[in-house]
Design a protein around this motif. Structure first.
Motif, short mmCIF file in Angstrom:
data_model
loop_
_atom_site.label_atom_id
_atom_site.label_comp_id
_atom_site.label_asym_id
_atom_site.label_seq_id
_atom_site.Cartn_x
_atom_site.Cartn_y
_atom_site.Cartn_z
N VAL A 227 -2.10 2.55 2.26
CA VAL A 227 -0.92 2.81 1.44
C VAL A 227 0.04 1.63 1.42
O VAL A 227 0.87 1.50 0.52
CB VAL A 227 -0.18 4.09 1.90
CG1 VAL A 227 -1.02 5.31 1.66
CG2 VAL A 227 0.24 3.98 3.36
N ARG A 228 -0.07 0.73 2.41
CA ARG A 228 0.81 -0.44 2.42
C ARG A 228 0.58 -1.35 1.21
O ARG A 228 1.47 -2.06 0.76
CB ARG A 228 0.60 -1.26 3.70
CG ARG A 228 0.98 -0.53 4.98
CD ARG A 228 0.58 -1.36 6.19
NE ARG A 228 0.69 -0.59 7.43
CZ ARG A 228 0.18 -0.99 8.59
NH1 ARG A 228 -0.48 -2.16 8.64
NH2 ARG A 228 0.32 -0.27 9.67
N ALA A 229 -0.65 -1.33 0.71
CA ALA A 229 -0.99 -2.20 -0.41
C ALA A 229 -0.69 -1.57 -1.77
O ALA A 229 -0.92 -2.19 -2.80
CB ALA A 229 -2.48 -2.55 -0.33
N LEU A 230 -0.19 -0.33 -1.77
CA LEU A 230 0.05 0.37 -3.03
C LEU A 230 1.54 0.49 -3.30
O LEU A 230 2.34 0.75 -2.40
CB LEU A 230 -0.58 1.76 -2.97
CG LEU A 230 -2.11 1.81 -2.76
CD1 LEU A 230 -2.57 3.25 -2.61
CD2 LEU A 230 -2.85 1.14 -3.91
N SER A 231 1.89 0.34 -4.56
CA SER A 231 3.28 0.46 -4.97
C SER A 231 3.68 1.92 -5.03
O SER A 231 2.81 2.81 -5.13
CB SER A 231 3.48 -0.18 -6.34
OG SER A 231 2.78 0.58 -7.33
N PRO A 232 4.99 2.22 -4.99
CA PRO A 232 5.44 3.61 -5.15
C PRO A 232 4.91 4.25 -6.43
O PRO A 232 4.57 5.44 -6.43
CB PRO A 232 6.96 3.48 -5.16
CG PRO A 232 7.24 2.25 -4.35
CD PRO A 232 6.12 1.32 -4.67
N ARG A 233 4.83 3.48 -7.50
CA ARG A 233 4.32 4.04 -8.76
C ARG A 233 2.84 4.43 -8.62
O ARG A 233 2.41 5.48 -9.08
CB ARG A 233 4.48 3.02 -9.88
CG ARG A 233 3.95 3.50 -11.23
CD ARG A 233 4.20 2.46 -12.32
NE ARG A 233 3.62 2.88 -13.58
CZ ARG A 233 4.19 3.72 -14.42
NH1 ARG A 233 5.38 4.22 -14.14
NH2 ARG A 233 3.59 4.04 -15.55
N ALA A 234 2.08 3.56 -7.95
CA ALA A 234 0.66 3.86 -7.75
C ALA A 234 0.48 5.10 -6.88
O ALA A 234 -0.41 5.94 -7.14
CB ALA A 234 -0.04 2.66 -7.11
N LEU A 235 1.31 5.24 -5.87
CA LEU A 235 1.23 6.42 -5.01
C LEU A 235 1.56 7.69 -5.79
O LEU A 235 0.91 8.73 -5.61
CB LEU A 235 2.18 6.27 -3.83
CG LEU A 235 1.86 5.14 -2.84
CD1 LEU A 235 2.94 5.04 -1.76
CD2 LEU A 235 0.49 5.35 -2.20
N ALA A 236 2.56 7.61 -6.66
CA ALA A 236 2.91 8.77 -7.49
C ALA A 236 1.77 9.14 -8.41
O ALA A 236 1.46 10.32 -8.63
CB ALA A 236 4.18 8.48 -8.29
N LEU A 237 1.11 8.12 -8.96
CA LEU A 237 -0.04 8.38 -9.84
C LEU A 237 -1.19 9.03 -9.06
O LEU A 237 -1.88 9.91 -9.57
CB LEU A 237 -0.51 7.08 -10.48
CG LEU A 237 0.41 6.50 -11.57
CD1 LEU A 237 -0.10 5.13 -12.02
CD2 LEU A 237 0.49 7.46 -12.76
N LEU A 238 -1.39 8.59 -7.81
CA LEU A 238 -2.43 9.21 -6.97
C LEU A 238 -2.14 10.69 -6.76
O LEU A 238 -3.05 11.54 -6.87
CB LEU A 238 -2.50 8.50 -5.62
CG LEU A 238 -3.18 7.13 -5.56
CD1 LEU A 238 -3.20 6.62 -4.13
CD2 LEU A 238 -4.60 7.21 -6.11
N THR A 239 -0.89 11.00 -6.43
CA THR A 239 -0.54 12.41 -6.22
C THR A 239 -0.74 13.21 -7.50
O THR A 239 -1.30 14.32 -7.48
CB THR A 239 0.92 12.55 -5.77
OG1 THR A 239 1.09 11.85 -4.55
CG2 THR A 239 1.28 14.01 -5.54
N GLY A 240 -0.28 12.67 -8.64
CA GLY A 240 -0.45 13.37 -9.91
C GLY A 240 -1.91 13.60 -10.23
O GLY A 240 -2.29 14.70 -10.67
N ALA A 241 -2.74 12.58 -10.02
CA ALA A 241 -4.17 12.73 -10.29
C ALA A 241 -4.80 13.76 -9.36
O ALA A 241 -5.65 14.57 -9.77
CB ALA A 241 -4.87 11.38 -10.13
N GLY A 242 -4.39 13.73 -8.08
CA GLY A 242 -4.94 14.69 -7.13
C GLY A 242 -4.58 16.12 -7.47
O GLY A 242 -5.44 17.02 -7.45
N LEU A 243 -3.30 16.36 -7.79
CA LEU A 243 -2.88 17.72 -8.15
C LEU A 243 -3.55 18.17 -9.44
O LEU A 243 -3.91 19.34 -9.59
CB LEU A 243 -1.37 17.77 -8.28
CG LEU A 243 -0.58 17.61 -6.97
CD1 LEU A 243 0.92 17.56 -7.26
CD2 LEU A 243 -0.88 18.76 -6.01
N ALA A 244 -3.72 17.24 -10.39
CA ALA A 244 -4.40 17.58 -11.64
C ALA A 244 -5.85 17.99 -11.38
O ALA A 244 -6.36 18.94 -11.99
CB ALA A 244 -4.34 16.40 -12.60
#
Length: 696
Positions: A227-244
């Motif tokens: 997660v250190r290599a990922l931006s906050p936006r990328a992390l938010a996209l990961l969560t959105g994709a996971g919940l979807a």
């Protein structure tokens, strides 16, 4: 490794348990809500592994006793409470036979082997009509605990193996990543393979589910650095994709979806993405939404909610003998939340953080398991004794006899006794005290097929001569489980007149040359088609003197040109053609072919009517279901059109449109449509005479 409290994980647990409850409650639109269990597996693998990894990093070692002590305090008290209460409630709300089965289920659940038990039950055709166990949901708990018996040992082995190497940290991340990756891929591969070949076993198997917990563990291992290599936006996209991904699975999967297999990857990977995204220092907005207090509260209660929801729903449905109405379902769910809240407050929390947790140090906590086993054992023993006493031969109520009601002119003794039993039931006579078979062993009254159990066909292709193996005349009985139910009668006939008998019977595989729907999934059942061909080949090779066909209508419809037909008229038309083809082939292969008409089907399980409340014979008198009569007439018409002899056993089971479950003092049916072995044996002479086989 950071081990901060994550509210989003509790929210994810809330999503998991709410979707499971919604699916089991029949709430529209969430047919795939059962994937909530898979979400639980990933979350559990993540959380437990994160704690284990942190312990190794902090201390350089892993305390297996400490780990299992924590699991004992976390899992056992609530699970034991629900098991004991369910046992007691089953005595009140279920029949004695079903309550006794719950005792067996409780033993498997307490041994954390419920998944093995229910996998075996799932492939037992003769258990299909009994309804789900109120403890069936313990299969997932068993999977978890079996995994956590092995995973800490594997982790400890990897840590010890790597101890001699010079490392900056005592946690061998690279080695663990390789081990977890290999195990996870292997388990996922096996899940795909077994789901295709044996879906029932795959559903309950630890080997096919281990990859879900393994992926959670792998996520816990790589998340802090990734997660250190990922931006906050990328992390938010990961969560959105996971919940979807989880949402798509819940909304689009159905009971017909092959599962777990490759389909499980959607909710499992989705859950891993949500867990990964929330592992950084900066929590994405979607993860913060998951951490809202209402979801966190439900997440806190999720274990108790999961434990309580299933027995509450199942016991209510089975007690009423029908599906719950909307209001009844809402009431059951309210009761579930009330029980879960109380259990979390007064059982779960004290055993984790209260006085019981402080008293139960590591050695004592490990001893918690045998203590819980002893408590369940006492409850099981009491339940078993109660069912034995209530279902025993209490009183002196006599069997029904012909002498009490007289015999109509020209009626044989079997028909006369059936008539007398119907009249006794209409008079609401007490159930005879001495029943055959014993009502508590009614489920076990299944005809023996010895080594030739074609339930396992095509694996089993042996031929087993029965009756008189040295007989000069040969008899073949073929069909589905209803043909199997006649075996005790044919054994008597064969021995009486020296016939060699072969029983080519396969449960659920209707005798007609049609493609039936598989019982579990409804898809075309290729094994049954192959069995049809194999039976005709055996008949040709055996050159029998007589072939007897006995079969029920297809349980799960028929398939024609890729279409699954369930409507009565459509099934009737397909059966007509299928029986025409069957009788055409058989009459070319054997000099004498006969059909036994299918037995009338009861709307109620006899074990329920005989052991619920204070029944009399009138409570168990039934009129045959219309669908079974209509479809049962199809082979009769086609047999007569082909000059095939027809024997109708209805007169040995019913009189004047009514069918008694007890004839004399013998129980006729083991379930809604299978004869007991004991009653079938009493019909050997009338059946033999009707077929011209019984010599004086």
């Amino acid at each position: 490794m950071a081990n901060r409290v994550r509210g989003d994980i509790q929210g994810l647990r809330a999503v998991a348990v709410l979707t499971v409850i919604a699916a089991h409650a029949g709430i529209p639109g969430l047919t795939g809500g059962y994937v909530g269990v898979d979400v639980f597996f990933v979350v559990s693998g993540y959380l437990i592994s994160r704690l284990l990894f942190a312990e190794v990093e902090r201390t350089g070692r892993l305390s297996l006793a400490g780990f299992w002590a924590r699991r004992a305090r976390r899992i056992l008290p609530a699970a034991t409470l629900v098991t004991v209460v369910t046992l007691a409630a089953s005595l009140v709300y279920l029949s004695l036979v079903d309550a006794r089965q719950v005792v067996t289920d409780a033993g498997w659940a307490t041994a954390f082997a419920a998944n093995l038990h229910f996998a075996a039950d799932g492939v037992d055709y003769f258990a299909q009509d009994q309804g789900p166990s109120p403890l069936q949901h313990y299969w997932s708990l068993s999977v978890e605990e079996q995994f956590y018996l092995v995973w800490p040992l594997l982790l400890a082995a990897v840590v010890l193996t790597a101890r001699g190497e010079r490392r900056r940290t005592p946690l061998p991340r690279r080695d663990l990543a390789v081990v977890l990756a290999v195990a996870t891929v292997a388990s996922f591969t096996w899940s795909v393979v077994q789901t295709g070949s044996d879906p029932v076993a795959a559903y309950f198997s630890t080997l096919t589910r281990a990859w879900e917990l393994g992926l959670g563990a792998l996520t816990a291992l790589v998340a802090p650095r990734l997660v250190r290599a990922l931006s906050p936006r990328a992390l938010a996209l990961l969560t959105g994709a996971g919940l979807a991904a989880i949402a798509v699975a819940c909304l689009t999967f159905t009971t017909a979806t092959p599962f777990p297999g490759s389909a499980a990857a959607l909710p499992v990977v989705g859950t891993a993405l949500v867990l990964l995204a929330g592992a950084g220092r900066h929590e994405p907005t979607p993860n913060r939404w998951l951490g809202l207090q209402p979801l966190r509260t439900v997440g806190d209660w999720s274990y108790s909610l999961y434990l309580w929801h299933w027995p509450v729903l199942v016991l209510a449905e089975r007690h009423l003998g029908r599906s719950l109405t909307g209001l009844e379902t809402a009431s059951a769910l309210l009761a579930t939340f009330a029980l879960a809240g109380a259990t979390y407050t007064f059982v779960e929390t004290p055993f984790r953080t209260g006085r019981p947790a402080r008293v139960l140090t590591v050695p004592r906590a490990v001893a918690l398991y045998p203590a819980c086993v002893a408590l369940v054992a006492v409850a099981c023993t009491g339940s078993w004794w109660w069912t034995e006493w209530r279902g025993g031969e209490l009183g002196h109520d006599p069997a029904v006899t012909v002498g009490e009601y007289g015999a109509p002119p020209g009626a044989d003794r079997t028909v006369a006794l059936v008539r007398a039993s119907v009249l006794a039931a209409r008079d609401h006579r007490p159930v005879p005290s001495d029943l055959t078979p014993d009502v508590l062993s009614l489920r076990d009254s299944v005809a023996d097929v010895g080594d030739c159990d074609y339930t396992d066909f095509p694996d089993t292709r042996d031929l087993c001569p029965r009756g008189n193996p040295d007989g000069e005349r040969t008899l073949v009985v073929t069909g589905d489980s209803h043909a199997r139910a006649w075996i005790p009668a044919f054994e008597e006939i064969a021995r009486h007149d020296g016939w060699k008998a072969y029983y080519l019977v396969k449960p659920q595989c209707t005798a007609a040359r049609v493609t039936v729907g598989d019982l579990e999934e409804g898809k075309p059942w290729a094994d049954c088609d192959e069995f049809h061909d194999w039976v005709l080949q055996q008949v040709a090779d055996l050159d029998p003197d007589l072939v007897v066909v006995a079969s029920s209508p297809p349980v799960n419809g028929v398939w024609v040109d890729g279409n699954h037909l369930l409507e009565e008229g459509a099934v009737s038309r397909v059966l007509t053609a299928g029986y025409d083809e069957l009788f055409d082939r058989l009459t070319d292969l054997a000099p004498h072919v006969a059909l036994i008409r299918d037995v009338p089907k009861s709307p109620e399980d006899p074990a329920t009517c005989l052991t619920t409340g204070d029944p009399d014979l009138g409570d168990c008198l039934f009129r045959p279901l219309d669908r079974s009569r209509t479809l049962g007439a199809v082979p009769v018409r086609r047999a007569r059109a082909h000059g095939v002899e027809v024997t109708d056993p209805t007169r040995w089971l019913c009189w004047d449109g009514s069918c008694p479950i007890v004839v004399g003092s013998t129980i006729t049916y083991r379930d809604v449509d299978h004869l007991t072995t004991e009653y079938a044996a009493t019909l050997a002479e009338p059946l033999g005479r009707d077929l011209g086989l019984w010599s004086r």
